[in-house]
Design a protein around this motif. Structure first.
Motif, short mmCIF file in Angstrom:
data_model
loop_
_atom_site.label_atom_id
_atom_site.label_comp_id
_atom_site.label_asym_id
_atom_site.label_seq_id
_atom_site.Cartn_x
_atom_site.Cartn_y
_atom_site.Cartn_z
N LEU A 287 0.95 -1.14 -0.02
CA LEU A 287 -0.09 0.01 0.00
C LEU A 287 0.82 1.10 -0.13
O LEU A 287 0.61 2.31 -0.58
CB LEU A 287 -0.94 0.20 1.24
N LEU A 288 2.12 1.19 0.57
CA LEU A 288 2.85 2.32 0.79
C LEU A 288 3.61 2.75 -0.53
O LEU A 288 3.65 3.92 -1.08
CB LEU A 288 4.05 2.26 1.51
N LEU A 289 3.80 1.55 -1.36
CA LEU A 289 4.47 1.82 -2.61
C LEU A 289 3.26 2.29 -3.66
O LEU A 289 3.89 3.09 -4.47
CB LEU A 289 4.99 0.53 -3.19
N ILE A 290 2.42 1.66 -3.58
CA ILE A 290 1.20 1.82 -4.48
C ILE A 290 0.90 3.57 -4.43
O ILE A 290 0.75 4.46 -5.34
CB ILE A 290 -0.10 1.19 -4.28
N THR A 291 0.60 4.08 -3.32
CA THR A 291 0.25 5.27 -2.67
C THR A 291 1.21 6.28 -3.13
O THR A 291 1.43 7.22 -3.65
CB THR A 291 -0.01 5.34 -1.23
N SER A 292 2.57 5.88 -2.85
CA SER A 292 3.99 6.62 -3.25
C SER A 292 4.04 6.92 -4.67
O SER A 292 4.14 7.88 -5.18
CB SER A 292 5.10 6.01 -2.82
N ALA B 57 1.29 18.11 -11.43
CA ALA B 57 1.29 19.40 -10.96
C ALA B 57 2.44 19.99 -11.79
O ALA B 57 2.36 21.22 -12.10
CB ALA B 57 1.84 19.18 -9.67
N ILE B 58 3.39 19.47 -12.06
CA ILE B 58 4.66 20.33 -13.08
C ILE B 58 4.02 20.39 -14.51
O ILE B 58 4.34 21.39 -15.05
CB ILE B 58 5.92 19.58 -12.94
N ARG B 59 3.18 19.78 -15.11
CA ARG B 59 2.57 19.93 -16.36
C ARG B 59 1.73 21.06 -16.41
O ARG B 59 1.38 21.71 -17.49
CB ARG B 59 1.95 18.56 -16.90
N SER B 60 1.05 21.31 -15.29
CA SER B 60 0.35 22.61 -14.88
C SER B 60 1.32 23.80 -14.42
O SER B 60 0.60 24.84 -14.03
CB SER B 60 -0.84 22.51 -13.87
N ASN B 61 2.33 23.57 -14.60
CA ASN B 61 3.55 24.57 -14.23
C ASN B 61 3.35 25.05 -12.64
O ASN B 61 3.88 26.06 -12.15
CB ASN B 61 3.33 25.93 -15.13
N ILE C 171 6.67 19.79 -6.03
CA ILE C 171 7.79 19.46 -4.87
C ILE C 171 7.22 18.81 -3.65
O ILE C 171 7.61 17.90 -3.15
CB ILE C 171 8.58 20.59 -4.49
N GLN C 172 5.69 19.37 -3.45
CA GLN C 172 5.26 18.75 -2.20
C GLN C 172 4.96 17.29 -2.32
O GLN C 172 4.90 16.34 -1.53
CB GLN C 172 4.09 19.43 -1.83
N TRP C 173 4.29 17.08 -3.80
CA TRP C 173 4.15 15.65 -3.90
C TRP C 173 5.08 14.61 -4.08
O TRP C 173 5.17 13.54 -3.76
CB TRP C 173 3.23 15.62 -5.41
N LEU C 174 6.31 15.21 -4.49
CA LEU C 174 7.56 14.33 -4.30
C LEU C 174 7.84 14.19 -3.11
O LEU C 174 8.59 13.00 -2.69
CB LEU C 174 8.73 15.18 -5.26
N TYR C 175 7.81 15.07 -2.01
CA TYR C 175 7.96 14.79 -0.67
C TYR C 175 7.30 13.85 -0.12
O TYR C 175 7.82 12.85 0.70
CB TYR C 175 8.21 16.27 0.20
N ALA C 176 5.89 13.90 -0.58
CA ALA C 176 4.96 13.02 -0.03
C ALA C 176 5.57 11.55 -0.34
O ALA C 176 5.51 10.51 0.29
CB ALA C 176 3.71 13.15 -0.41
#
Lengths: 98, 193
Positions: B65-70, B80-84, B90-95
């Motif tokens: 579950l951790l890997l799927i969620t990650s 997010a980056i595609r929406s600039n 960055i926040q999603w990557l930290y998550a």
């Protein structure tokens, strides 16, 4: 504008199918797999069922997370081919051993 | 004279082509490992079934579950980056990194539990496969996290935009591969019998 029912169902499905619901689907399939193990189920039927859920999860990761939908056929063949071949080989090895 | 042709657009692979070659090689190696496990099990069914029950299935499921969620968080980072939206990316990557770290902590707990019982690679064929397969994957999780962290550093430095984010897609593809491998490893080693 009136759409045929099939078109309406298609659009509803399309709206429902997104990264959030894909994530939920994979969580549900993982919990199902865990439950199968926890309840002590075994046998060929169970093995094939678990491998089928694995195949679905793998295909969803390749298609929607890795975004291989619509890329060149060769890469789709490589990725889906790898997934199918591994699951098929595991199923065969377990089938032979029963 | 003009002619109308119907052309199906073929999408480019996300990220750098080199990472896909690397992913392909990695998948081949893991594939051979998985098939070897299944074949060896067919020759030692009772032993594999017995020792499989000694594994912590709960931790295996939580790690899945951790890997799927990650992986899901990494998808959100790419969106997010595609929406600039660099900050959200960055926040999603930290998550995603937190998910990966959680995986490593639980797996370390599992290993320490087994090592404290005196179990090692030479205990028996099942543990040889269990330890080598999962440790090989463990190393890939670490490498994936290093890649994600490097991407975060570059993103914070303003290296990525809505139009230029190949690096993020490259790292994301590798992280999904780590997830994909575990998706097969978990039922194979922990569940099916």
């Amino acid at each position: 504008m009136d759409y045929p029912l099939s078109v309406g169902v298609y659009h509803s499905m399309k709206n429902f199918y997104n990264v959030h619901t894909i994530w939920l689907l994979m969580v549900a399939l993982t919990l199902t797999t865990y439950a199968v193990g926890q309840l002590g189920f075994s046998g060929l039927g169970v093995i094939f069922f678990v491998l089928l859920t694995t195949l679905i999860k793998g295909a969803v990761i390749i298609r929607d997370f890795m975004e291989l939908k619509g890329v060149s056929l060769i890469w789709q063949l490589i990725m889906y081919g790898w997934l199918s071949a591994v699951c098929f080989a595991i199923a065969t090895a377990y089938y032979i051993s029963v | 004279m003009t002619s109308t042709t119907t052309k199906t657009e073929t999408k480019l692979l996300p990220g750098d082509l080199a990472i896909w070659m690397f992913i392909f090689m990695e998948l081949l190696v893991f594939g051979i490992f998985f098939i070897a496990y299944a074949v060896m099990r067919s020759q030692n069914i009772e032993m594999f079934n017995h020792y499989q029950l000694t594994l912590n299935r709960e931790l295996g499921a939580i790690n899945t579950l951790l890997l799927i969620t990650s992986s899901y968080f990494v998808v959100r980072a790419v969106q997010a980056i595609r929406s600039n939206n660099v900050q959200a990316c960055i926040q999603w990557l930290y998550a995603a990194l937190v998910g990966g770290a959680g995986f490593l902590v639980l797996k370390t707990f599992e290993y320490s539990d087994k090592f404290s019982e005196g179990i090692n690679l030479s205990t028996n064929t099942f543990y040889m496969f269990y330890l080598s397969l999962t440790m090989f994957h463990f190393l890939h999780v670490i490498l994936g996290m290093v890649i994600l962290f490097a991407i975060i550093i570059k993103a914070r430095a303003g290296a990525y935009t809505g139009k230029n984010h190949t690096g993020i897609e490259t790292g994301a593809s590798y992280w999904h591969m780590v997830d994909l491998v575990w998706i097969i490893l978990f039922p194979l080693v922990y569940i099916i019998r």
